[in-house]
Design a protein around this motif. Structure first.
Motif, PDB file in Angstrom:
ATOM      1  N   GLN A 191       0.827  -1.207   0.000  1.00 39.71           N
ATOM      2  CA  GLN A 191       0.000   0.000   0.000  1.00 39.71           C
ATOM      3  C   GLN A 191       0.864   1.261   0.000  1.00 39.71           C
ATOM      4  OE1 GLN A 191      -2.342  -0.845   3.487  1.00 39.71           O
ATOM      5  NE2 GLN A 191      -4.027  -1.758   2.314  1.00 39.71           N
ATOM      6  N   LYS A 192       1.951   1.237   0.769  1.00 34.23           N
ATOM      7  CA  LYS A 192       2.852   2.393   0.799  1.00 34.23           C
ATOM      8  C   LYS A 192       3.541   2.575  -0.554  1.00 34.23           C
ATOM      9  CE  LYS A 192       3.701   2.109   5.777  1.00 34.23           C
ATOM     10  NZ  LYS A 192       4.670   1.784   6.852  1.00 34.23           N
ATOM     11  N   ALA A 193       3.917   1.471  -1.186  1.00 36.04           N
ATOM     12  CA  ALA A 193       4.543   1.560  -2.506  1.00 36.04           C
ATOM     13  C   ALA A 193       3.567   2.137  -3.519  1.00 36.04           C
ATOM     14  CB  ALA A 193       5.025   0.185  -2.955  1.00 36.04           C
ATOM     15  N   SER A 194       2.316   1.707  -3.438  1.00 32.44           N
ATOM     16  CA  SER A 194       1.301   2.219  -4.353  1.00 32.44           C
ATOM     17  C   SER A 194       1.015   3.692  -4.101  1.00 32.44           C
ATOM     18  CB  SER A 194       0.010   1.399  -4.210  1.00 32.44           C
ATOM     19  OG  SER A 194      -0.985   1.886  -5.085  1.00 32.44           O
ATOM     20  N   ALA A 195       0.974   4.084  -2.833  1.00 32.37           N
ATOM     21  CA  ALA A 195       0.745   5.493  -2.504  1.00 32.37           C
ATOM     22  C   ALA A 195       1.896   6.366  -3.004  1.00 32.37           C
ATOM     23  CB  ALA A 195       0.566   5.660  -0.997  1.00 32.37           C
ATOM     24  N   SER A 196       3.107   5.798  -3.021  1.00 25.56           N
ATOM     25  CA  SER A 196       4.267   6.544  -3.499  1.00 25.56           C
ATOM     26  C   SER A 196       4.165   6.834  -4.991  1.00 25.56           C
ATOM     27  CB  SER A 196       5.546   5.753  -3.204  1.00 25.56           C
ATOM     28  OG  SER A 196       6.679   6.427  -3.682  1.00 25.56           O
ATOM     29  N   ASP A 197       3.523   5.931  -5.742  1.00 28.02           N
ATOM     30  CA  ASP A 197       3.306   6.129  -7.179  1.00 28.02           C
ATOM     31  C   ASP A 197       1.976   5.483  -7.552  1.00 28.02           C
ATOM     32  OD1 ASP A 197       3.263   6.333  -9.898  1.00 28.02           O
ATOM     33  OD2 ASP A 197       5.191   5.356 -10.253  1.00 28.02           O
ATOM     34  N   PRO A 198       0.873   6.261  -7.514  1.00 30.03           N
ATOM     35  CA  PRO A 198      -0.455   5.694  -7.777  1.00 30.03           C
ATOM     36  C   PRO A 198      -0.604   5.125  -9.182  1.00 30.03           C
ATOM     37  CG  PRO A 198      -0.629   7.832  -6.688  1.00 30.03           C
ATOM     38  CD  PRO A 198       0.803   7.674  -7.092  1.00 30.03           C
ATOM     39  N   ASN A 199       0.309   5.465 -10.097  1.00 26.73           N
ATOM     40  CA  ASN A 199       0.212   4.971 -11.470  1.00 26.73           C
ATOM     41  C   ASN A 199       1.105   3.754 -11.716  1.00 26.73           C
ATOM     42  OD1 ASN A 199      -1.587   7.018 -12.325  1.00 26.73           O
ATOM     43  ND2 ASN A 199       0.107   8.435 -12.538  1.00 26.73           N
ATOM     44  N   TRP A 200       1.541   3.099 -10.656  1.00 23.60           N
ATOM     45  CA  TRP A 200       2.410   1.917 -10.757  1.00 23.60           C
ATOM     46  C   TRP A 200       1.571   0.674 -10.540  1.00 23.60           C
ATOM     47  CZ3 TRP A 200       6.681   0.280  -6.789  1.00 23.60           C
ATOM     48  CH2 TRP A 200       7.567  -0.600  -7.407  1.00 23.60           C
ATOM     49  N   GLY A 201       1.586  -0.214 -11.521  1.00 21.13           N
ATOM     50  CA  GLY A 201       0.716  -1.377 -11.468  1.00 21.13           C
ATOM     51  C   GLY A 201       1.191  -2.522 -10.593  1.00 21.13           C
ATOM     52  N   LYS A 202       2.514  -2.654 -10.365  1.00 19.65           N
ATOM     53  CA  LYS A 202       3.035  -3.827  -9.654  1.00 19.65           C
ATOM     54  C   LYS A 202       2.462  -3.986  -8.255  1.00 19.65           C
ATOM     55  CE  LYS A 202       7.305  -5.172  -9.986  1.00 19.65           C
ATOM     56  NZ  LYS A 202       8.790  -5.194 -10.017  1.00 19.65           N
ATOM     57  N   PRO A 203       2.490  -2.953  -7.392  1.00 20.65           N
ATOM     58  CA  PRO A 203       1.927  -3.157  -6.051  1.00 20.65           C
ATOM     59  C   PRO A 203       0.411  -3.343  -6.078  1.00 20.65           C
ATOM     60  CG  PRO A 203       2.566  -0.874  -6.346  1.00 20.65           C
ATOM     61  CD  PRO A 203       3.102  -1.608  -7.526  1.00 20.65           C
ATOM     62  N   LEU A 204      -0.261  -2.710  -7.042  1.00 22.38           N
ATOM     63  CA  LEU A 204      -1.710  -2.888  -7.140  1.00 22.38           C
ATOM     64  C   LEU A 204      -2.055  -4.334  -7.460  1.00 22.38           C
ATOM     65  CD1 LEU A 204      -2.700   0.332  -9.129  1.00 22.38           C
ATOM     66  CD2 LEU A 204      -3.205  -0.154  -6.724  1.00 22.38           C
ATOM     67  N   LEU A 205      -1.284  -4.942  -8.362  1.00 25.63           N
ATOM     68  CA  LEU A 205      -1.533  -6.345  -8.692  1.00 25.63           C
ATOM     69  C   LEU A 205      -1.327  -7.232  -7.472  1.00 25.63           C
ATOM     70  CD1 LEU A 205      -2.172  -8.546 -10.732  1.00 25.63           C
ATOM     71  CD2 LEU A 205       0.256  -8.576 -11.361  1.00 25.63           C
TER      72      LEU A 205
END
Length: 250
Positions: A191-205
């Motif tokens: 979640q922190k990785a995704s918050a750092s870059d909301p347009n990054w798909g890897k942590p969302l997956l």
């Protein structure tokens, strides 16, 4: 194409990040607001990555160095790990200022599953550049692949909690926590990785997969839809599209 012109079809309206990169060049990035039509693509300029000044290159000429680095990179890309390691080390012996080559040496050793030598390469870089996130992440992943998960976690935990930690640092620690079976901690770091870059798909997956493992199908579907929406050109989005085609029989 060969002139650097590009077009992207099917983008949803909104603000998009565009990054251009190529081996041996500094990357360039810009953001563009996509509306119903965007008649002109933004201009991005790639500039060759600078070499250290001649005073730190010893007796190695810049042109010779470029050739040797190109040969080493080609060997690495061809998965000729031993040849690549030898070439990188020869360059480093002649131009000790190029300590960043330890990243490639470490990665080649990791691909060989020679984890002790990989760790030594990353530690060599950390001695000269203690702030190198890439070396620290490489060292932690080396420990993880070796099976020493406690050392992997301790290598990243302090740096990941520091203000301004990179998204790669946060994501790598999430992967380590997941390997340790600490699902809640892993989810927090994803979640922190995704918050750092909301347009990054890897942590969302990974968040979607975690939700699916917990039986939260609705939450998993939401996360996976976000992957395709925010990072449509990523390998993760392509993976999800392939799974959808397989599921519906296309």
């Amino acid at each position: 194409d060969e002139r650097g012109r590009f077009a992207v079809l099917g983008l949803k309206s909104g603000e998009w990040s565009i990054v251009a990169q190529a081996p041996g060049f500094l990357p360039d990035a810009t953001r563009v607001l996509v509306r119903a039509t965007t008649p002109v693509a933004p201009l991005l300029t790639l500039r060759r990555a600078p070499l250290p000044p001649p005073s730190v290159l010893g007796n190695v000429g810049a042109k010779d160095l470029q050739t040797e680095l190109r040969n080493a990179d080609q060997q690495f890309d061809a998965k000729q790990w031993d040849q690549a390691i030898t070439t990188y080390k020869n360059i480093l012996a002649r131009a000790p200022a190029l300590t960043v080559l330890d990243l490639q040496i470490g990665a080649a050793y990791r691909n060989k599953k020679d984890y002790d030598n990989a760790a030594a390469a990353y530690n060599d870089l950390l001695k000269s550049d203690p702030a190198s996130d890439k070396a620290r992440i490489g060292l932690a992943l080396t420990y993880m692949e070796k099976g020493d998960l406690a050392s992997a976690e301790s290598t990243l935990s302090a740096a990941a909690q520091a203000q301004g930690a990179s998204k790669e640092m946060l994501y790598s620690l999430a992967e380590i926590e997941a390997a340790r079976g600490k699902t809640d901690d892993a989810t927090s770091w994803y979640q922190k990785a995704s918050a750092s870059d909301p347009n990054w798909g890897k942590p969302l997956l990974k968040l979607g997969m975690t939700a699916l493992q917990r039986g939260d199908r609705a939450g998993a579907a939401t996360m996976m839809q976000r992957v395709v929406a925010v990072d449509p050109a990523s390998a993760e989005a392509a993976q999800l599209r392939f799974r959808d085609r397989e599921r519906i029989g296309f």
